[in-house]
Design a protein around this motif. Sequence first.
Motif, PDB file in Angstrom:
ATOM      1  N   GLU A 231      92.801  78.377  34.157  1.00 28.34           N
ATOM      2  CA  GLU A 231      94.109  78.376  33.512  1.00 28.34           C
ATOM      3  C   GLU A 231      94.121  77.254  32.464  1.00 28.34           C
ATOM      4  O   GLU A 231      93.601  76.162  32.732  1.00 28.34           O
ATOM      5  CB  GLU A 231      95.162  78.086  34.582  1.00 28.34           C
ATOM      6  N   PHE A 232      94.688  77.535  31.304  1.00 25.47           N
ATOM      7  CA  PHE A 232      94.746  76.522  30.246  1.00 25.47           C
ATOM      8  C   PHE A 232      96.198  76.265  29.878  1.00 25.47           C
ATOM      9  O   PHE A 232      97.014  77.195  29.873  1.00 25.47           O
ATOM     10  CB  PHE A 232      94.003  77.020  29.001  1.00 25.47           C
ATOM     11  N   PHE A 233      96.503  75.032  29.593  1.00 28.26           N
ATOM     12  CA  PHE A 233      97.841  74.676  29.113  1.00 28.26           C
ATOM     13  C   PHE A 233      97.672  73.972  27.774  1.00 28.26           C
ATOM     14  O   PHE A 233      96.965  72.966  27.688  1.00 28.26           O
ATOM     15  CB  PHE A 233      98.548  73.757  30.111  1.00 28.26           C
ATOM     16  N   VAL A 234      98.272  74.552  26.740  1.00 26.59           N
ATOM     17  CA  VAL A 234      98.174  73.961  25.401  1.00 26.59           C
ATOM     18  C   VAL A 234      99.572  73.844  24.808  1.00 26.59           C
ATOM     19  O   VAL A 234     100.225  74.868  24.651  1.00 26.59           O
ATOM     20  CB  VAL A 234      97.335  74.847  24.456  1.00 26.59           C
TER      21      VAL A 234
ATOM     22  N   ALA B 148      97.120  76.435  18.695  1.00 30.04           N
ATOM     23  CA  ALA B 148      98.286  75.648  19.115  1.00 30.04           C
ATOM     24  C   ALA B 148      98.772  74.727  18.000  1.00 30.04           C
ATOM     25  O   ALA B 148      99.949  74.374  17.950  1.00 30.04           O
ATOM     26  CB  ALA B 148      97.954  74.828  20.358  1.00 30.04           C
TER      27      ALA B 148
ATOM     28  N   VAL C  45      93.945  70.489  25.062  1.00 29.45           N
ATOM     29  CA  VAL C  45      93.953  71.674  25.928  1.00 29.45           C
ATOM     30  C   VAL C  45      93.698  71.197  27.358  1.00 29.45           C
ATOM     31  O   VAL C  45      92.685  70.545  27.616  1.00 29.45           O
ATOM     32  CB  VAL C  45      92.843  72.673  25.515  1.00 29.45           C
ATOM     33  N   GLU C  46      94.615  71.498  28.251  1.00 31.21           N
ATOM     34  CA  GLU C  46      94.443  71.123  29.665  1.00 31.21           C
ATOM     35  C   GLU C  46      93.699  72.238  30.386  1.00 31.21           C
ATOM     36  O   GLU C  46      93.996  73.426  30.211  1.00 31.21           O
ATOM     37  CB  GLU C  46      95.818  70.912  30.311  1.00 31.21           C
TER      38      GLU C  46
ATOM     39  N   ALA D  45      98.519  70.146  26.607  1.00 35.15           N
ATOM     40  CA  ALA D  45      98.383  69.714  27.999  1.00 35.15           C
ATOM     41  C   ALA D  45      99.710  69.187  28.529  1.00 35.15           C
ATOM     42  O   ALA D  45     100.526  68.672  27.761  1.00 35.15           O
ATOM     43  CB  ALA D  45      97.316  68.620  28.072  1.00 35.15           C
ATOM     44  N   ARG D  46      99.915  69.330  29.849  1.00 36.38           N
ATOM     45  CA  ARG D  46     101.161  68.855  30.468  1.00 36.38           C
ATOM     46  C   ARG D  46     101.079  67.340  30.704  1.00 36.38           C
ATOM     47  O   ARG D  46     101.003  66.881  31.833  1.00 36.38           O
ATOM     48  CB  ARG D  46     101.401  69.609  31.777  1.00 36.38           C
TER      49      ARG D  46
ATOM     50  N   THR E  91      94.025  64.724  35.011  1.00 35.42           N
ATOM     51  CA  THR E  91      94.198  65.920  34.198  1.00 35.42           C
ATOM     52  C   THR E  91      93.016  66.044  33.245  1.00 35.42           C
ATOM     53  O   THR E  91      92.801  65.165  32.418  1.00 35.42           O
ATOM     54  CB  THR E  91      95.497  65.804  33.372  1.00 35.42           C
TER      55      THR E  91
END
Length: 332
Positions: free
Chosen positions: A245-248, A312, A224-225, A250-251, A205
Motif C-alpha cells: 500500500e502506498f500513501f502519497v 502527486a 511516498v510512504e 506520506a502520512r 515510516t
Amino acid sequence: MSGSARYLVLAGGLSHERDVSLRSGRRVLDALRSDGAEVDLRDADAGLLAALTGAPADGPGGTLTSGGDGRPYDAVLVALHGGAGEDGALREVLDIAGVPHVGAGPAACRIAWDKPTAKALVLRAGLSTPPSVVLPHAAFRELGAGAVLDRLVTHLGLPLMVKPARGGSALGCSTVDKPDDLPAAMVSCFSYGQAALVEKLVSGTEVAVTVVDTGDGPRALPPVEIVPLSGVYDYGARYTAGATEFFVPARLDDAAADAVAGAAVAAHTALGLRDLSRVDAIVEDDGTVQLLEVNTAPGMTETSLLPMAVDAAGLSFGRLLRTLLEQAAARG
Ligand SMILES: Nc1ncnc2c1ncn2[C@@H]1O[C@H](COP(=O)(O)OP(=O)(O)O)[C@@H](O)[C@H]1O
Ligand SMILES: [Mg+2]
C-alpha cells in the motif's frame, strides 16, 4: 533544443534487475512518446556505441524499437537498474563517447552505488543513517564466521538488517531477529555480492523521496510512504501489483515531512548527484530521518515510487523526463 532532438532510453542489462529495467524502459518510452518526443529504446550491449552515433542496430537484442536512422542521439536516459546502470561504468562509457545522459556522472554514481561509502558521506554531511558494519566475504571466512558474528551482534544489538553493500530491489536483504538467523542471512547476502552491510534495523515510516533538478536546484517531490502488506518491502512486495500500500504524500506531520524533504535534498547534494535521484529513508517515531540509500537510476515501472511522486506533484512524467533529456543535451 529543437523539436527534432532524438533521444535514447537504455534498458535491460545483465544485472539481477534486468526484468524490472525492461519494464521501466517501456514505461519511460511510452511516457516520452506521449509527450511527443522522438525516442528509441535499446539494451546496453555490444552494439551500443555504434548505435549512439546513429548506426543501424547490429543484430537481434540491440534496438528494442526502430532506430538506427543515421542520426546520432542528442541525449540518453539510463533505465538500467543494479550494477549495470548504477555503478558508474556505463556513465563512464557515455562520457567518453561524448553522449550526454540524464543523471549523475560516473564518480557520483559509483559513490551512491556503494552503500557504505554513501552512508559515510551522508554522515559527514550531518545526516543520520543506521549504525552499521561492513563485512567482506573474505574477511568473514578468514577471521572465522562464528566469532565475527557474535561480536557483530554484541556491537550492533538485535534486530538487524543484512543487505549487499552494492545491490538493489531488496535482493539478498533479510532481517535478523535472533542470533541463530544471522549465518543464513549472511550466506544469502553473499550470493548477491562480495560484501555485506549489516545495519541496525530501524522502525518507523518508510518513505522514498524523489529529488529532481530541472535547472533551479534540487527539490524534493512529495514523499511516498511504503506499507508492504507482508510487513517486508522485498522483491515481491515491490513488483507485484497490490502487494504494497502506498500513501502519497506520506502520512507524516508537517515537521517530519519537511525534515525528510530536507534530508533527501541534502543527501542528493552531499553525494554530488545531478538531475534526479530517489532517496530511501525511514522516519522514526521521534522524527529522526534515517537514510537507507540513494538510487541514481530509480525504478520507473507501473508500480515504482518515482512515477507516483511525479504524479502527486502534479507533474507529467513524460514532460519531466523530456525536460531532463533536453537539459542533459544542452549540457553537451
Ligand atoms: N536499517 C534498516 N532498518 C529497517 N529496514 C531496512 C533497513 N535497511 C533496509 N531496510 C528495508 O529493506 C529494503 C531494502 O533496503 P535498501 O537499503 O533500500 O536496498 P535496495 O537497494 O535493495 O532497495 C528497504 O526498502 C527497507 O524496507
Ligand atoms: Mg531501496
